[in-house]
Every structure is written in structure tokens, then in C-alpha cells.
Design an enzyme around this catalytic site. Structure first.
Site, mmCIF file in Angstrom:
data_model
loop_
_atom_site.group_PDB
_atom_site.id
_atom_site.type_symbol
_atom_site.label_atom_id
_atom_site.label_comp_id
_atom_site.label_asym_id
_atom_site.label_seq_id
_atom_site.Cartn_x
_atom_site.Cartn_y
_atom_site.Cartn_z
ATOM 1 N N TRP A 1 0.845 -1.191 0.000
ATOM 2 C CA TRP A 1 0.000 0.000 0.000
ATOM 3 C C TRP A 1 0.893 1.258 0.000
ATOM 4 O O TRP A 1 1.889 1.312 0.718
ATOM 5 C CB TRP A 1 -0.905 0.000 1.245
ATOM 6 C CG TRP A 1 -1.711 1.239 1.365
ATOM 7 C CD1 TRP A 1 -2.863 1.541 0.703
ATOM 8 C CD2 TRP A 1 -1.414 2.387 2.183
ATOM 9 N NE1 TRP A 1 -3.308 2.792 1.044
ATOM 10 C CE2 TRP A 1 -2.440 3.342 1.947
ATOM 11 C CE3 TRP A 1 -0.389 2.706 3.069
ATOM 12 C CZ2 TRP A 1 -2.469 4.582 2.587
ATOM 13 C CZ3 TRP A 1 -0.421 3.939 3.694
ATOM 14 C CH2 TRP A 1 -1.447 4.862 3.454
ATOM 15 N N ASP B 1 -16.681 11.033 -2.590
ATOM 16 C CA ASP B 1 -16.032 9.789 -2.152
ATOM 17 C C ASP B 1 -16.816 9.140 -1.009
ATOM 18 O O ASP B 1 -17.996 9.447 -0.773
ATOM 19 C CB ASP B 1 -14.557 10.083 -1.785
ATOM 20 C CG ASP B 1 -13.640 8.902 -2.079
ATOM 21 O OD1 ASP B 1 -13.634 7.959 -1.265
ATOM 22 O OD2 ASP B 1 -12.948 8.906 -3.114
ATOM 23 N N ASP B 2 -16.173 8.267 -0.309
ATOM 24 C CA ASP B 2 -16.762 7.450 0.753
ATOM 25 C C ASP B 2 -17.502 8.301 1.797
ATOM 26 O O ASP B 2 -17.026 9.376 2.168
ATOM 27 C CB ASP B 2 -15.583 6.723 1.434
ATOM 28 C CG ASP B 2 -16.016 5.610 2.341
ATOM 29 O OD1 ASP B 2 -17.215 5.427 2.534
ATOM 30 O OD2 ASP B 2 -15.108 4.915 2.853
ATOM 31 N N ARG C 1 -9.948 -3.281 7.732
ATOM 32 C CA ARG C 1 -10.623 -1.984 7.828
ATOM 33 C C ARG C 1 -12.049 -2.154 8.409
ATOM 34 O O ARG C 1 -13.001 -1.578 7.908
ATOM 35 C CB ARG C 1 -10.694 -1.311 6.459
ATOM 36 C CG ARG C 1 -10.789 0.187 6.549
ATOM 37 C CD ARG C 1 -11.125 0.806 5.215
ATOM 38 N NE ARG C 1 -11.088 2.247 5.304
ATOM 39 C CZ ARG C 1 -11.615 3.050 4.406
ATOM 40 N NH1 ARG C 1 -12.225 2.572 3.348
ATOM 41 N NH2 ARG C 1 -11.541 4.355 4.545
ATOM 42 N N TRP D 1 -14.961 2.678 -8.060
ATOM 43 C CA TRP D 1 -15.248 1.362 -7.463
ATOM 44 C C TRP D 1 -14.041 0.929 -6.653
ATOM 45 O O TRP D 1 -13.008 0.568 -7.207
ATOM 46 C CB TRP D 1 -15.545 0.377 -8.583
ATOM 47 C CG TRP D 1 -15.814 -1.047 -8.207
ATOM 48 C CD1 TRP D 1 -15.223 -1.793 -7.245
ATOM 49 C CD2 TRP D 1 -16.748 -1.922 -8.853
ATOM 50 N NE1 TRP D 1 -15.717 -3.069 -7.240
ATOM 51 C CE2 TRP D 1 -16.661 -3.179 -8.219
ATOM 52 C CE3 TRP D 1 -17.649 -1.778 -9.915
ATOM 53 C CZ2 TRP D 1 -17.427 -4.268 -8.609
ATOM 54 C CZ3 TRP D 1 -18.399 -2.871 -10.297
ATOM 55 C CH2 TRP D 1 -18.301 -4.093 -9.649
ATOM 56 N N ASP D 2 -14.195 0.935 -5.343
ATOM 57 C CA ASP D 2 -13.087 0.661 -4.432
ATOM 58 C C ASP D 2 -13.154 -0.780 -3.925
ATOM 59 O O ASP D 2 -14.188 -1.448 -4.046
ATOM 60 C CB ASP D 2 -13.196 1.657 -3.261
ATOM 61 C CG ASP D 2 -11.869 1.949 -2.587
ATOM 62 O OD1 ASP D 2 -10.901 1.211 -2.813
ATOM 63 O OD2 ASP D 2 -11.812 2.933 -1.813
ATOM 64 N N CYS E 1 -10.308 0.991 -8.101
ATOM 65 C CA CYS E 1 -9.477 1.437 -6.979
ATOM 66 C C CYS E 1 -9.453 0.289 -5.999
ATOM 67 O O CYS E 1 -10.415 -0.473 -5.895
ATOM 68 C CB CYS E 1 -10.124 2.673 -6.351
ATOM 69 S SG CYS E 1 -9.326 3.221 -4.824
ATOM 70 N N ASP F 1 -2.825 5.445 -3.040
ATOM 71 C CA ASP F 1 -3.281 6.397 -2.024
ATOM 72 C C ASP F 1 -2.166 7.359 -1.644
ATOM 73 O O ASP F 1 -2.394 8.321 -0.912
ATOM 74 C CB ASP F 1 -3.742 5.656 -0.762
ATOM 75 C CG ASP F 1 -5.196 5.219 -0.879
ATOM 76 O OD1 ASP F 1 -5.879 5.671 -1.811
ATOM 77 O OD2 ASP F 1 -5.634 4.425 -0.028
HETATM 78 C C1 DGJ Z 1 -9.341 3.944 -0.387
HETATM 79 C C2 DGJ Z 1 -9.149 4.750 -1.630
HETATM 80 O O1 DGJ Z 1 -7.935 4.433 -2.225
HETATM 81 C C3 DGJ Z 1 -9.257 6.224 -1.303
HETATM 82 O O2 DGJ Z 1 -9.005 6.989 -2.433
HETATM 83 C C4 DGJ Z 1 -10.624 6.502 -0.758
HETATM 84 O O3 DGJ Z 1 -11.583 6.296 -1.743
HETATM 85 C C5 DGJ Z 1 -10.897 5.625 0.445
HETATM 86 N N1 DGJ Z 1 -10.636 4.247 0.184
HETATM 87 C C6 DGJ Z 1 -12.307 5.777 0.909
HETATM 88 O O4 DGJ Z 1 -12.645 4.901 1.888
#
Ligand code: DGJ
Length: 732
Positions: free
Chosen positions: A198, A365-366, A442, A476-477, A525, A547
Site C-alpha cells: 500500500w 467519495d466514501d 478496515r 469502485w473501491d 481502486c 493512495d
Molecule cells: C481507499 C481509496 O484508495 C481512497 O481513495 C478513498 O476512496 C478511500 N478508500 C475511501 O474509503
């Protein structure tokens, strides 16, 4: 481009103007390799390459008593007879045996390229590619194995996969089914992999090959940031500008293995496919199984040339739909600006300033759904949180669209928090083993996407939100690895199918959403670049690269990514300083100069920067709008490696070579040094180019180079960390 079958010698020659791929039916009826490389003349018979002799302690085929698989190059080696290298596949028959004998039955040669059901794959029409299907049969097992090879007209590329079919009535078990194997005739090669974790994804690593195996893999359920499913096998003296190299790119997003194996006889075997650990596919009578695709490329002109092949092939023959070869909107994303702490008013305030600066798309975003105020709750409940979005997604999207900006939002469809209505209603919908605790990542669990009803449910929820609003983009994460992989729906002997069925479930949801909403731009993502692979590009033409938005780290990450993936796929944003991951403060000019070589956007609140910086942002956006087609789809060439020097550089050149943009980044200053020259590449040597009102010949820029004192107004390029230059060259 053509595929020739030489009946007498039982030999295939696939060729185009650049490459030849030559194979044969071996004396034992399996398929053997003869040649993969630069185009050579066709010949009726090259069977002189086949070694028909034994060596001490080598086992021989009993019918011929002169042929050993171990002493010859194999295309898809089996296990348990005369080859002791790593096998490409293994079938377990009802009597428990694991030896197969697939021998040549017939073949088909046709124009075009078939798709692979349920899986992403490169595509081509009848003028762009030809395909060879070789079918082998194992009479005892009552099975067939079909090997697919596609040659593209314009690319030094062979795309491969395999299909197993059970023609009998009793079930068999496929316990290993890789996608490709290539044996090369010598071992003087290096292995290049793209590894990390990461926030430090796809960092190139090179190793010399010698007797034994080198491999990379993922057993995380996703392709992973730790090892990318793209590898290069190159000669030791091959660099970005010259030398022989082979690329192997896996068009798949789940568990994988890529391996190079040097045997004791001078043969180098390269294998790639789904990881065999916890893979068992049951084939009942009449069932078939298709492996994902491996795209193999070759060059004798260095790694930039190899990368260009993948960039162009993936832009033209993997990415689909409206966004294929279409410059991408400049976006602003609220994640690093607000995290989950926002309401409509705060979002609109960020959007308004961004719109005034020229941004084209707002990404929420989230945090917009369920009880999602931190990462402990809400995943799985894809319904707007009225406290944050009083008129829902419909209301916010129409307000943003009314500002003259497009709108999109974030989802993480494969996941669920234990604290969610979805989990409370359907605890059996997660991957977990009865009686065992489930690991958390998470604070979330993974939905069992091997089950159709789970995918259906998520599809219906998402379709409602997306379809009910004015949506142009979806991010889409996927924020954790798969553990305790077990499906409540499957029998004991089917549990080895779950990892792959999960990936098929992900692909099916992607397929349904992209078909339902063909105009939407999808960005994949996975905690940044944890699932950055060719499989994803088939559905989502761009991916959040990392990130880590620190510009200096990003130079390395984007540089490493560029080996196997097009610049148009690299999600890159300007974020606030000090950077949230590294604490580093890089000037906003350099932050943009790095993000220009990607999809480009902002990930900060523009209300919080100075008027002077906001003016710079306006200018950056104007620059990107003017040049984005070239920046995202031009020929990208790495010039100076951030892993070797304190400076990095790259250039993009238009197809007609009339325009180019290069960038030089000073990552760490070197005081009291002469600035030197930067040699450019890819230009027309005869052409005169204009840069900053001065004129230079193409050959001058590529051989003498750009004198670095010419780049900055002060004439100084040393003495300052994090300074960068982006320059446009235009043919006179
Ligand atoms: C991980 C992603 O890589 C970030 O850009 C962001 O969208 C967060 N998750 C949101 O929880």
C-alpha cells in the site's frame, strides 16, 4: 499477419511484420515450442530444433524411445511423464491419478479473436487479428484441451488462454490450470517484477535468473499491490532504449502466479496463470473451464518499446466503450479534503470553487450512505444518508450539474461492515468458515460474490442510486484482502472454486453496470493500486494509482506503473501539503507536473489554498485541457529513472511527432554541480521544434539533449529540491 500450418512437419507459424511464433506437434502429440521473437522467414520444416535423443537419467517416451519433454521446449506442459519442470496444468481423474496425455486432435485457424465467457480479454475484428485453436484429447480421461493463440496484425503480441472440456460422464478435478507457458532456449535473462505494498505500488525490481525458480504471486483474492501480474524477462544489457525483452501480462484480477524456472539443461520456462493454491475446479460431464488470458509481447528495441506495445494494445483492444481513447474529464475528489465528515453545503462549496477554476467533474467519495460516518459502519447499505444528502444523490447531482459540472460517486460493492443492515439481514452472505472467527480488514467483511443472489442484490441497490441521479462517473473501491474463503452455498468439494468464482462475480457486476450505464466512466481502486491489472481495464479504463499522493513518491509509482499500463489509466491527483502520507511539502507546480501524466484531477479543498495558488490551479487546468489528448494518449517514453538518479524525466510524443511534452523532476538537489543535459527521445530527427520561442532540431534534442540551464528562468536547476519543469515542443 498470417497463421501457417505445415501439414508434413506438423508445424505452426504465426507471424506479422514484427514477430514470429513457431510451434509444432511433438513426436508424442503434445504441443512444443520452436521460436518466439523477431519475425523470421517461414520454412516448411524446422523440426531440426527438436532434440531426439536421451541423456543419462532422462526418461523417454516409450513409443518413440527418442523423445523426452524434458529436453525440448513445451507450450503447455503436463505433469508426471517425461517433464520434471513446473507443469502448466494438472487434472485429477476419478481414480486419483494426476497424469494426463492430451494429444493433438485437430485445429482451427480463423480471422478475428473470440471472447472468453465471463472474463475480460483483448478483442479484435477480422482485419486486426487471427486466431489458432489447437484441440488435444486425452482418450482415457475423455477430456479435451484447447489452446488458443491470437496474433494481432499491428502488435508484437500473442494472446493466449486454454480451455478444458470434460467429454465423459464422470466428474474430474482440475487442480491447476495456468494460462500460458513459454520455454526459451537459454537462460541468460533477468526477471523484472513490479512489487510493493500500500502507498508504494509497482516498484521495479530486477533479478538475474539462474538454476531454480523465481516467482511472484497473489493469494489475497485480488491481484495486489504487493506483486503486480505483469512481468518482464529481459537480457541483462536490455534497458529502456535497446535490447531484447518479453512481457507477460495477466488479464485477470484475482490470485495469480508468475514464475520463471531455469532447468538443468539450459531451458528457461515462464509460466503465468491463476494461482493453484486453493484452486480446484470440478468438471462434471459436459462442463468446460476457460482460463483467463495472458498477453505476451516481445521487443528487441528495449523496454520503452515493450511498454508502448502494452499502452497501445490496451488502449485500442482492451478498454471498451465511450471512454476508449477519449481524453478524461478533470475531476475534483473530496476524500482528502473532508474524509467522511461532510454535508451537502460543504460539498457544494468545494464544487463551486472547483468549477470556477475550470474543473469538469465532481467526485463524492466514501461516506454518503447508510450510517457511514467512520469506517466501522455502513458498507453494504447503498442508500443515501439523509443527514448528509437531504435530497439524496438525485438532489446533489442535479445541483452539481446545474453548476456546469458532471458528477460521480464512490462505491465499494464487494464489502460489508458487520455494523450494517445488510449484514444484520444476511450474515450468511459473507465469505467465512462456519465455527471459525472471520478476520477483519478496515473493520469490514467480504461479501460472497461467488453467489449470484448476492451480486444481484448489490446490482439492484446500486442501479437504483445510479439510475435515479445524474451520474457520469463511478469510483469502485475494494479495501481488503480475502480471508477465510468459504461459501455457504457450495458443497465441500466445490470450495476450491470460490476464489475464482468471486472474481467472476466481480466481473459480472462490472459487466452489468457498464452495460446498463454505458456513458459512465468507471475508475477502479483498491486502497489505491491494490488491484491495478489488465483485467480491470476491460471494465474501468482508469485506476486510482495509489493512495500515496505525494508528488515525489508518485514519480516512482507512476514510473513503475508505466512499464505495463497506459498513461490514460493512471489516476493522478494534486493533493494538499504537507502530504497526508509522507508529510512532504512539494510546490503545487510540481504536484501538477506529476499528475499531468495521468488522468489528472484535484484531491483537496481549493477554498483552502492561497489566491496565488488558485491562480496556478486555473493555469494548470487550462494547460491540461489544451494538452490532455497528447498527455494521456501520446507515445510515452521514460527518459531518466527516479530509481537511479535524483532526477526523473519522461516525454510524450504525438503519433505524427509534431508535438511533444517532456517533464524533468528534481527529486533531491545536488549542490555545486553542472546542470548537464537531458536527452529526449521519440522525436523526428529532421524536424525543427520550437520550445520557449527557441528552435532546436529533433536530432539535436535527442543527441546533445536539452541544456538544463535553458529550462528555468533563473538558469538554475540545481540547489532546490522538488523543482520540476514541463515543456511543450511544437514542430515549426
Ligand atoms: C481507499 C481509496 O484508495 C481512497 O481513495 C478513498 O476512496 C478511500 N478508500 C475511501 O474509503
Amino acid at each position: 499477419m498470417n497463421i501457417i500450418w505445415h501439414e508434413q512437419s506438423k508445424q505452426y507459424h504465426l507471424y506479422n511484420e514484427k514477430i514470429s511464433y513457431i510451434m509444432c506437434v511433438t513426436p508424442v502429440g503434445e504441443i512444443g515450442g520452436i521460436y518466439f521473437g523477431k519475425r523470421i522467414h517461414d520454412k516448411d520444416d524446422m523440426s531440426y530444433v527438436i532434440n531426439r535423443f536421451g541423456l543419462p537419467n532422462v526418461t523417454l517416451d516409450p513409443d518413440t524411445e527418442s523423445y523426452s519433454m524434458e529436453l525440448n521446449r513445451q507450450e503447455y506442459p503436463s505433469f508426471g511423464t517425461t517433464d520434471f519442470g513446473t507443469q502448466a496444468y494438472e487434472v485429477e481423474l476419478p481414480n486419483g491419478s494426476g497424469v494426463s496425455a492430451f494429444v493433438y486432435r485437430d485445429h482451427k485457424i480463423y480471422k478475428g479473436k473470440p471472447g472468453i465467457k465471463g472474463l475480460p480479454a483483448t478483442y479484435a475484428n477480422d482485419d486486426e487479428a487471427m486466431t489458432l485453436e489447437i484441440t488435444l484429447a486425452d482418450e482415457l480421461a475423455k477430456m479435451t484441451l484447447t489452446l488458443f493463440y491470437t496474433i494481432f496484425k499491428d502488435y508484437p503480441v500473442i494472446a493466449r488462454h486454454a480451455q478444458f472440456r470434460n467429454e465423459g460422464s464422470s466428474g474430474v478435478k482440475l487442480i491447476r490450470a495456468l494460462s500460458a507457458c513459454v520455454d526459451l532456449p537459454d537462460q541468460d535473462y533477468e526477471w523484472m517484477q513490479f512489487s510493493g505494498a500500500w502507498a508504494r505500488e509497482r516498484i521495479p525490481e530486477v533479478k538475474k535468473l539462474s538454476t531454480g525458480s523465481v516467482s511472484i504471486e497473489s493469494k489475497r483474492g485480488a491481484s495486489s499491490a504487493n506483486q503486480n501480474p505483469f512481468v518482464i524477462v529481459k537480457r541483462p544489457n536490455t534497458d529502456d532504449f535497446s535490447g531484447e525483452a518479453f512481457g507477460f501480462s495477466f488479464v485477470y484480477s484475482g490470485n495469480f502466479i508468475a514464475q520463471a524456472e531455469c532447468d538443468s539443461f539450459g531451458r528457461l520456462r515462464i509460466l503465468m496463470g491463476i494461482h493453484p493454491d486453493r484452486f480446484t475446479w470440478l468438471l462434471k460431464g459436459g462442463d468446460s473451464f476457460e482460463t483467463p488470458e495472458v498477453v505476451m509481447a516481445v521487443t528487441d528495441c528495449g523496454l520503452n518499446d515493450l511498454s508502448r506495445t502494452y499502452h497501445e494494445l490496451y488502449n485500442d483492444h482492451l478498454v471498451r466503450g465511450k471512454w476508449k481513447n477519449t481524453p478524461r474529464p478533470i475531476l475534483i475528489n473530496n476524500w482528502e479534503a473532508t474524509f467522511m465528515d461532510f454535508d451537502e453545503e460543504r460539498i457544494l462549496a468545494i464544487a463551486k470553487t472547483a468549477k470556477e477554476a475550470g474543473v469538469e467533474l465532481f467526485v463524492l467519495d466514501d461516506g454518503w450512505f447508510g450510517e457511514r460516518n467512520d469506517d466501522y459502519a455502513g458498507l453494504g447499505d447503498w442508500i443515501e444518508n439523509p443527514a448528509k444528502l437531504p435530497q439524496g444523490m438525485a438532489g446533489l447531482s442535479s445541483k452539481i450539474n446545474a453548476l456546469g459540472m458532471k458528477f460521480g460517486f464512490w462505491i465499494e460493492p464487494e464489502m460489508v461492515n458487520p455494523d450494517s443492515n445488510l449484514f444484520r439481514r444476511h450474515p450468511e452472505w459473507v465469505l467465512s468458515i462456519p465455527g471459525r472467527k472471520s478476520s477483519l480488514g478496515r473493520h469490514q467483511l467480504v461479501l460472497d460474490f461467488s453467489r449470484e443472489e448476492v451480486v444481484d442484490h448489490i446490482y439492484n441497490m446500486l442501479k437504483k442510486v445510479i439510475g435515479g441521479a445524474e451520474i457520469s462517473y463511478i469510483k469502485w473501491d475494494m479495501n481488503r484482502s480475502l480471508t477465510e474463503v468459504f461459501s455457504a452455498e457450495l458443497n465441500a468439494d466445490e470450495q476450491g472454486m470460490v476464489y475464482h468464482k468471486y472474481v467472476l462475480g466481480v466481473y459480472s457486476l462490472y459487466e452489468r453496470l457498464t452495460q446498463e450505464f454505458p456513458d459512465i466512466l468507471f475508475e477502479s481502486c483498491s486502497s489505491g493500486g491494490n488491484r491495478y491489472d489488465a483485467g480491470m481495464l476491460y471494465y474501468a479504463p482508469q485506476a486510482w494509482c495509489s493512495d500515496n499522493t505525494d508528488a515525489i513518491d508518485r514519480i516512482r509509482i507512476q514510473y513503475g506503473t508505466s512499464y505495463g499500463y497506459p498513461i490514460s489509466s493512471i489516476g493522478a491527483h494534486v493533493s494538499a501539503v504537507p502530504n497526508q502520507q509522507t508529510g512532504r511539502s512539494v510546490p503545487i507546480a510540481t504536484r501538477a507536473n506529476v499528475a499531468f501524466f495521468g488522468t489528472f484531477g484535484y484531491e483537496l479543498d481549493l477554498n483552502k489554498i492561497s489566491a496565488e495558488e488558485l491562480e496556478q490551479v486555473r493555469e494548470q487546468i487550462r494547460f491540461m485541457k489544451e494538452h490532455r489528448a497528447l498527455l494521456q494518449f501520446g507515445t510515452f517514453i521514460r527518459l531518466r529513472s527516479p530509481f537511479e538518479k535524483d532526477q526523473a524525466a519522461w516525454i510524450v510524443v504525438s503519433k505524427d511527432r509534431k508535438e511533444a511534452i517532456f517533464a524533468l523532476y528534481c527529486m533531491r538537489s545536488n549542490v555545486n554541480m553542472l546542470p548537464g543535459h537531458l536527452k529526449l527521445a521519440g522525436l523526428d530527427p529532421e524536424q525543427v521544434y520550437v520550445m520557449d520561442d527557441a528552435e532546436y532540431y529533433g536530432d539535436e534534442l535527442m543527441n546533445l539533449g536539452v541544456t538544463l540551464t535553458k529550462l528555468s528562468q533563473s538558469g538554475l536547476t540545481t540547489g532546490m529540491d522538488y523543482v520540476s519543469y514541463v515543456k511543450v515542443l511544437k514542430a515549426r
